[in-house]
Design a protein around this motif. Structure first.
Motif, PDB file in Angstrom:
ATOM      1  N   ARG A  69      50.093  44.126  49.744  1.00 59.86           N
ATOM      2  CA  ARG A  69      50.213  42.658  49.681  1.00 59.86           C
ATOM      3  C   ARG A  69      50.582  42.093  51.052  1.00 59.86           C
ATOM      4  N   ARG A  72      47.472  42.387  53.308  1.00 62.11           N
ATOM      5  CA  ARG A  72      46.456  41.351  53.054  1.00 62.11           C
ATOM      6  C   ARG A  72      46.882  40.014  53.659  1.00 62.11           C
ATOM      7  N   GLN A 125      49.171  30.688  41.368  1.00 63.95           N
ATOM      8  CA  GLN A 125      48.053  29.941  41.926  1.00 63.95           C
ATOM      9  C   GLN A 125      47.948  28.589  41.218  1.00 63.95           C
ATOM     10  N   PHE A 132      46.179  27.984  52.031  1.00 62.03           N
ATOM     11  CA  PHE A 132      45.008  28.427  52.792  1.00 62.03           C
ATOM     12  C   PHE A 132      44.087  27.255  53.127  1.00 62.03           C
TER      13      PHE A 132
ATOM     14  N   SER B  31      35.233  33.638  55.312  1.00 61.42           N
ATOM     15  CA  SER B  31      36.292  33.460  54.304  1.00 61.42           C
ATOM     16  C   SER B  31      35.718  32.801  53.047  1.00 61.42           C
ATOM     17  N   LEU B  32      34.865  31.792  53.258  1.00 61.13           N
ATOM     18  CA  LEU B  32      34.270  31.098  52.111  1.00 61.13           C
ATOM     19  C   LEU B  32      33.319  32.017  51.361  1.00 61.13           C
ATOM     20  N   ALA B  45      41.876  40.056  44.517  1.00 59.03           N
ATOM     21  CA  ALA B  45      42.725  40.999  45.239  1.00 59.03           C
ATOM     22  C   ALA B  45      44.184  40.946  44.791  1.00 59.03           C
ATOM     23  N   ASN B  46      44.540  39.938  43.990  1.00 51.78           N
ATOM     24  CA  ASN B  46      45.936  39.774  43.584  1.00 51.78           C
ATOM     25  C   ASN B  46      46.014  39.426  42.102  1.00 51.78           C
ATOM     26  N   PRO B  47      47.001  39.963  41.386  1.00 45.96           N
ATOM     27  CA  PRO B  47      47.130  39.646  39.957  1.00 45.96           C
ATOM     28  C   PRO B  47      47.252  38.134  39.695  1.00 45.96           C
ATOM     29  N   GLU B  48      47.947  37.420  40.588  1.00 45.77           N
ATOM     30  CA  GLU B  48      48.141  35.984  40.347  1.00 45.77           C
ATOM     31  C   GLU B  48      46.858  35.176  40.524  1.00 45.77           C
ATOM     32  N   ASP B  49      45.801  35.826  41.056  1.00 45.47           N
ATOM     33  CA  ASP B  49      44.534  35.107  41.247  1.00 45.47           C
ATOM     34  C   ASP B  49      43.658  35.135  39.996  1.00 45.47           C
ATOM     35  N   LEU B  52      42.390  32.116  38.113  1.00 41.61           N
ATOM     36  CA  LEU B  52      41.395  31.273  38.781  1.00 41.61           C
ATOM     37  C   LEU B  52      39.976  31.626  38.327  1.00 41.61           C
ATOM     38  N   PHE B  62      39.505  46.513  44.434  1.00 41.50           N
ATOM     39  CA  PHE B  62      39.289  46.606  45.876  1.00 41.50           C
ATOM     40  C   PHE B  62      38.008  47.370  46.179  1.00 41.50           C
ATOM     41  N   ARG B  69      31.433  44.281  51.151  1.00 41.85           N
ATOM     42  CA  ARG B  69      30.414  44.108  52.203  1.00 41.85           C
ATOM     43  C   ARG B  69      30.721  42.862  53.043  1.00 41.85           C
ATOM     44  N   ARG B  71      33.632  41.484  53.367  1.00 44.07           N
ATOM     45  CA  ARG B  71      34.885  41.718  54.094  1.00 44.07           C
ATOM     46  C   ARG B  71      34.659  42.613  55.324  1.00 44.07           C
TER      47      ARG B  71
END
Lengths: 152, 152, 152
Positions: A69, A72, A125, A132, B31-32, B45-49, B52, B62, B69, B71
Motif C-alpha cells: 500500500r 503504490r 472512497q 488524485f 493514469s486515465l 488495487a485496493n479493497p476500498e476501491d 467504485l 495485481f 500492460r 501500468r
C-alpha cells in the motif's frame, strides 16, 4: 521586459520553488514509510536484507498488504508530483498572474497531502479519488495555460 | 552574450517547453488509461476501491493482463520521458543549433507516441523495441552534446 | 546583483548540470541492464516479446530474481535521482557557496554509484542501506538550505 523569470527575485518562481520542493520532500518521505513498514512487518524485498530484521520472522515477500500500500502510494506520487514539477516549472515561464499561480501550487500540494492521508488511513472512497483528481486537474490547468501561451 | 536562455523569448527553450509539456501530458494520460482498464475489467488495487466498480464482479487483483500492460507502459514512460525532460532542459543551456534541437525534441516525442501505440495494440516486435530505442538514443545524443559542452 | 543563475557561465549551475546529467544517464543505464537480464534469462514481460528470445526457453514471467533485482534498483534510482535533480535545481537558485554545492553534487552521485554496486553484486547489508542513506541525506540537506533561503 528584462525581468529574469527563473530567479528567487521573481515571487512566482519563489512560490513555485517552495511548493515544488515541499511536494518532492513529501514524496521522498514515502521511502522512509516503506522502510518503516518493512521493519514493522519483517517483510523485505531482498535476501541480503533479512539480517536487518528480526532473525526469526524476517522474510522476503512482495505481497505484504501494508508495505505494498505504501509502495503504490509512492508510485502514485511519482506519477503525479514529478509532472507537476515539470509542467509548473514551464508554466512559470509564461509569467502568469501571481495569485493564480500561487493557488495552483497550493491546491496541488494540499491535494497530494490529502491523497496520502486517504491512501494510508485508508479513508472510504471516493476520498482518495478526489485527492488524485484535484491534483491532476491542477497540473492539467497549468499545462493548458502553458500551451495557450506557447501558441500565441 | 546577454541572452537569457531560460525564457520563452529563446525559441529553443520555447520548442523544448512545448515538447517537454506534451510528453509529460502524454505520460499523465496513462493514469486515465489505467483507471479506465480497472473499471472495464473490475480489477482494482485496493479493497476500498471495490465499491467504485460493479458490485458483483469487482475484485482486488495485481495480475489482470490489460491493467498490468498499461501500468508497464506508464512506468516505461516514467523511465524515459523524465530523463528526456532533465537532459533536454540542461542541453538547452548549451545553446545548441535551433533546428538540431527541434528535431531532437520532435523525434523523441513521436517515438514515445509510437511506443505507446506499439505497446497497447500491441504491434508485433520489434515495433515497440524500435520506438523505445529511437527515444532512448535521442536523449543520449543530447546528453553527449551536453557533456561535450561542459568539458570545453 | 545581475548574475544569471541558470546559465553555464555560473560555475555552480555548470557543476549541477554535469552531476544531474551523469546521475540521469546512470539511471537510464538500468533500462539496458534490465533488457540484458531479460535476454540472458529468457524472462520477458509481454507475450509479443517472446520471439525476441530463445524460442525454446523464452517465457513471460514477473518473478525472475535477477530481472526483478535490476528493476527494483531502477525504481530506487527514480525515487532518489529525480528528487535530487528537482531539489538540486532549486537549491542552485539560492546561490550557495560553490564548494559546498559541488560536494553535495559529488557525494550524491557517488553514493548512487555505490548503491547500484551494492545492489547488483550484492554486497552484504548495511552496504546498500548506507549508499541509499548518504544520497538521501544529501538531497535533504539541499532541501533544508533551500527552505531556509526561501523563508528569509
Amino acid at each position: 521586459m528584462s525581468t529574469i523569470i527563473y530567479a528567487l527575485t521573481n515571487p512566482i518562481f519563489k512560490n513555485f520553488a517552495f511548493y515544488a520542493a515541499a511536494s518532492t520532500v513529501k514524496m521522498m518521505a514515502m521511502s522512509l514509510l516503506t522502510s518503516g513498514e518493512r521493519f514493522a512487518k519483517n517483510a523485505f524485498a531482498n535476501p541480503e536484507d533479512i539480517p536487518l530484521g528480526n532473525k526469526n520472522q524476517a522474510k522476503v515477500t512482495f505481497t505484504d498488504p501494508d508495505v505494498e500500500r505504501v509502495r503504490r502510494n509512492h508510485l502514485n506520487d511519482i506519477e503525479n508530483i514529478l509532472p507537476f514539477v515539470v509542467i509548473g516549472m514551464l508554466y512559470v515561464a509564461t509569467n502568469p498572474n501571481a495569485m493564480v499561480a500561487l493557488w495552483h501550487f497550493r491546491i496541488f500540494f494540499f491535494s497530494r497531502i490529502f491523497h496520502t492521508i486517504a491512501y494510508q488511513v485508508p479513508l472510504p472512497q471516493p476520498s482518495r479519488a478526489i485527492g488524485f483528481t484535484v491534483g491532476y486537474l491542477t497540473t492539467i490547468s497549468m499545462a493548458v495555460q502553458l500551451f495557450l501561451a506557447l501558441l500565441k
